[in-house]
Write an enzyme that holds these catalytic residues in place. Structure first.
Site, PDB file in Angstrom:
ATOM      1  N   GLN A 282     -11.557   7.234  -8.221  1.00 11.61           N
ATOM      2  CA  GLN A 282     -11.651   6.608  -6.905  1.00 11.61           C
ATOM      3  C   GLN A 282     -11.995   7.420  -5.874  1.00 11.61           C
ATOM      4  O   GLN A 282     -12.327   8.246  -6.055  1.00 11.61           O
ATOM      5  CB  GLN A 282      -9.997   5.847  -6.673  1.00 11.61           C
ATOM      6  CG  GLN A 282      -9.075   7.267  -6.456  1.00 11.61           C
ATOM      7  CD  GLN A 282      -7.792   7.026  -6.600  1.00 11.61           C
ATOM      8  OE1 GLN A 282      -7.339   5.731  -6.676  1.00 11.61           O
ATOM      9  NE2 GLN A 282      -7.206   7.996  -7.013  1.00 11.61           N
ATOM     10  N   HIS A 314       9.330   5.749   0.623  1.00  7.12           N
ATOM     11  CA  HIS A 314       9.836   6.673  -0.472  1.00  7.12           C
ATOM     12  C   HIS A 314      11.473   6.647  -0.483  1.00  7.12           C
ATOM     13  O   HIS A 314      11.957   6.856  -1.748  1.00  7.12           O
ATOM     14  CB  HIS A 314       9.245   7.781  -0.307  1.00  7.12           C
ATOM     15  CG  HIS A 314       7.769   7.817  -0.698  1.00  7.12           C
ATOM     16  ND1 HIS A 314       6.837   7.766   0.301  1.00  7.12           N
ATOM     17  CD2 HIS A 314       7.032   7.771  -1.925  1.00  7.12           C
ATOM     18  CE1 HIS A 314       5.546   7.927  -0.105  1.00  7.12           C
ATOM     19  NE2 HIS A 314       5.705   7.736  -1.660  1.00  7.12           N
ATOM     20  N   ASP A 390      -3.145   8.003 -18.121  1.00  2.39           N
ATOM     21  CA  ASP A 390      -2.836   6.993 -17.648  1.00  2.39           C
ATOM     22  C   ASP A 390      -1.517   6.475 -17.920  1.00  2.39           C
ATOM     23  O   ASP A 390      -1.022   6.751 -18.839  1.00  2.39           O
ATOM     24  CB  ASP A 390      -3.716   5.779 -18.609  1.00  2.39           C
ATOM     25  CG  ASP A 390      -3.203   4.300 -18.373  1.00  2.39           C
ATOM     26  OD1 ASP A 390      -3.450   3.874 -17.294  1.00  2.39           O
ATOM     27  OD2 ASP A 390      -2.787   3.620 -19.560  1.00  2.39           O
ATOM     28  N   ALA A 391      -0.623   5.829 -16.967  1.00  8.31           N
ATOM     29  CA  ALA A 391       0.776   5.635 -17.178  1.00  8.31           C
ATOM     30  C   ALA A 391       1.080   4.927 -18.414  1.00  8.31           C
ATOM     31  O   ALA A 391       2.095   4.957 -19.092  1.00  8.31           O
ATOM     32  CB  ALA A 391       1.300   5.004 -15.944  1.00  8.31           C
ATOM     33  N   ASP A 409       5.802   4.224  -8.856  1.00  6.94           N
ATOM     34  CA  ASP A 409       4.934   4.380  -7.799  1.00  6.94           C
ATOM     35  C   ASP A 409       3.703   4.181  -7.982  1.00  6.94           C
ATOM     36  O   ASP A 409       2.752   4.737  -7.479  1.00  6.94           O
ATOM     37  CB  ASP A 409       5.211   5.638  -7.000  1.00  6.94           C
ATOM     38  CG  ASP A 409       4.905   5.813  -5.659  1.00  6.94           C
ATOM     39  OD1 ASP A 409       4.804   4.502  -4.982  1.00  6.94           O
ATOM     40  OD2 ASP A 409       4.792   6.847  -4.978  1.00  6.94           O
TER      41      ASP A 409
END
Length: 543
Positions: A282, A314, A390-391, A409
């Site tokens: 990104q 947060h 990657d999650a 998050d």
């Protein structure tokens, strides 16, 4: 409209056999017909590669600027294919002047395609916060460029068919097969060159300008070199001047592209930009954060962290989930270290695993003075461990019952790239890695601006076997934010049994969040409830 063609009488000569090398006769080439045919097909190859680069560049830039890559790709592809059909029909009127027509089309295509990225970026950067009719400016310009590019690309094939038939007589089926083969192979090369060469090494703006220059040079050289005898003296000079002007414009833009990017970045993010880089994932922009100025972290043009109210976000994300066992905590996303900062405030935390896709975000969180000060140097704590992954993949690999708390998050579910991270399958994996009594908390995007998306996340969590406690926190708008949409944040606390939305009585006191504000946040979320929404799955995303 499509014109009917009557069959030619038996024994009549084909249209390209007219004597004298006129518009219908064989071309007077400076090379042998075999060489001429090869050069025309090589031109088809290059033009096809350039055309696909223009297409991909519009899709990529529109997805980056406006989000929702599925919608942007659908708009660009459908409008462009439709326009190609119109351009193909319109080009029939130019068959008698195929060489001059093709040269003019390529010059216009080089200018339109080469400058499209800069024009789209400029409109987004300088008019994005004007509101009113200007709010749709980038989308309207995207459609206009898709239409213009498609019209010009569609006009290429009939003109090239006429030119290749004039080089050497060939049956129509064989000519179509040759042109199609060169066109498809060129499209393959252009499609691979864009993500693997142009985008990483040159960027979207310079890559589009270079593609336009190649398009102009090849188109002009093909006509002025191979078919120059088909052109009048005046036509040759006009075509030469047009291509020279296009190349001058593209070269000037390429020289000024760095200054243009800096000016556009300042228009979007303010004059306090300290870091601007494009990673393999990104674009990352960091503004402020030093000398008392509030920090702002932008990812792909979207404000991800605002020093004005990140604490509100947060604290609301982390502290309700830390009520109960919390020795082992998994943070999905959160590479900025701010969620980890709040987790580490709680006593009894033995290990914090952060799973972040972009290593550059983690590097900035460790080393940038503004961001590392804001996260209180969370990455310096030996209990914090980082995995660049990657999650979704990380949850598939994690052992069952490995964590007491999972903090999600991640970017908003409305962003196409994040959709799978808000799916029923993803939450099923998260449920598997939670220990008995464990909690999952999800940042589910704004509630007031997107209640349907928010409650789809809730329905998806419930479909994965969770009980949920939704809550929505208000927030202050940062001066760097361009949108006038309500700034609230929606969260959902989930567990196998009904979760209690409260602060840990023996935990640290948040600076903003209280039990009363949590109760008010739960009421605010309930008022927006949309019942009966289906869950989002990998094969059927609902966001």
């Amino acid at each position: 409209m499509i014109e009917p063609h009557a069959p030619a009488p038996p024994g009549s000569p084909p249209p390209w056999s007219a004597p004298g090398g006129g518009p219908g006769g064989p071309a007077r080439l400076p090379v042998r017909p075999g060489t001429g045919r090869f050069l025309v097909l090589a031109g088809v190859f290059v033009c096809a590669a350039c055309g696909l680069v223009y297409e991909l560049e519009l899709v990529a830039l529109a997805s980056y600027l406006m989000g929702d890559s599925v919608t942007q790709a659908s708009v660009v592809l459908s409008v462009m294919v439709f326009a190609m059909g119109i351009g193909s029909l319109a080009a029939k009127r130019l068959r008698g002047l195929a060489a001059a027509g093709f040269g003019a089309v390529e010059a216009m295509l080089a200018l339109v395609g080469g400058c499209s990225a800069m024009a789209l970026y400029a409109v987004f950067a300088w008019t994005g916060d004007w509101g009113g009719m200007w709010a749709s400016g980038p989308r309207c310009l995207l459609v206009a460029f898709s239409l213009a590019t498609g019209l010009l690309i569609g006009a290429e094939v009939p003109l090239l068919m006429e030119l290749i038939q004039r080089v050497r007589r060939q049956d129509a089926g064989g000519a179509v097969a040759d042109l199609s083969a060169a066109d498809y192979v060129g499209a393959l090369v252009g499609g691979l060159a864009f993500p693997f060469l142009l985008l990483p090494f040159l960027g979207q703006l310079t890559g589009a300008l270079l593609t336009g220059a190649v398009n102009a040079v090849v188109g002009g050289a093909l006509v002025l070199g191979l078919f120059r005898r088909d052109l009048t003296r005046r036509a040759r000079w006009l075509l030469l001047l047009a291509n020279g002007l296009v190349l001058a414009i593209l070269a000037s833009a390429a020289v000024l592209v760095d200054d243009f990017e800096r000016a556009a970045r300042q228009a979007m993010y303010g004059t306090d930009v300290r870091v601007a880089l494009r990673t393999g994932v990104q674009e990352v922009v960091l503004a402020g954060g030093t000398h008392g100025r509030p920090l702002a972290l932008f990812l792909d043009g979207r404000l991800r962290v605002s020093g004005h109210d990140e604490l509100r976000h947060h604290e609301a994300l982390v502290h309700p989930a830390m009520t109960g066992p919390h020795a082992r905590v998994l943070i999905l996303g959160g590479g900025d270290g701010l969620a980890a900062r709040e987790v580490l405030r709680h006593p009894g935390v033995d290990r914090v695993d952060i799973v972040e896709l972009d290593a550059e975000v983690v590097r900035l969180a460790r080393t940038d003075p503004g961001l590392s000060a804001l996260n209180r140097h969370a990455y310096g704590d030996p209990r914090v461990h980082v995995t660049i992954q990657d999650a979704f993949g990380r949850l598939r690999e994690a052992p069952p019952a490995a964590y007491d708390v999972v903090v999600s998050d991640l970017p908003d579910p409305g962003i196409t790239a994040s959709t799978k991270l808000y799916s029923q399958e993803f939450y099923g994996l998260a449920r598997r890695v939670l220990a008995p009594g464990g909690r999952l908390v999800v940042h589910a995007g704004p509630v007031a601006a997107g209640p349907r998306v928010y409650w789809t996340v809730d329905a998806t969590l419930r479909a994965a076997g969770f009980r949920t406690a939704p809550y929505a926190m208000g927030g202050r708008r940062a001066p760097t934010e361009r949108s006038r949409a309500p700034r609230d944040r929606g969260f959902i606390l989930a567990a196998r049994t009904d979760p209690r939305l409260r602060l840990a009585p023996d935990g640290p006191r948040p600076r903003i969040l209280t039990d009363a504000s949590l109760a008010a946040a739960a009421r605010a979320a309930r008022e927006t409830r949309i019942a009966g929404l289906p869950a989002s799955t990998l094969p059927h995303p609902r966001y």
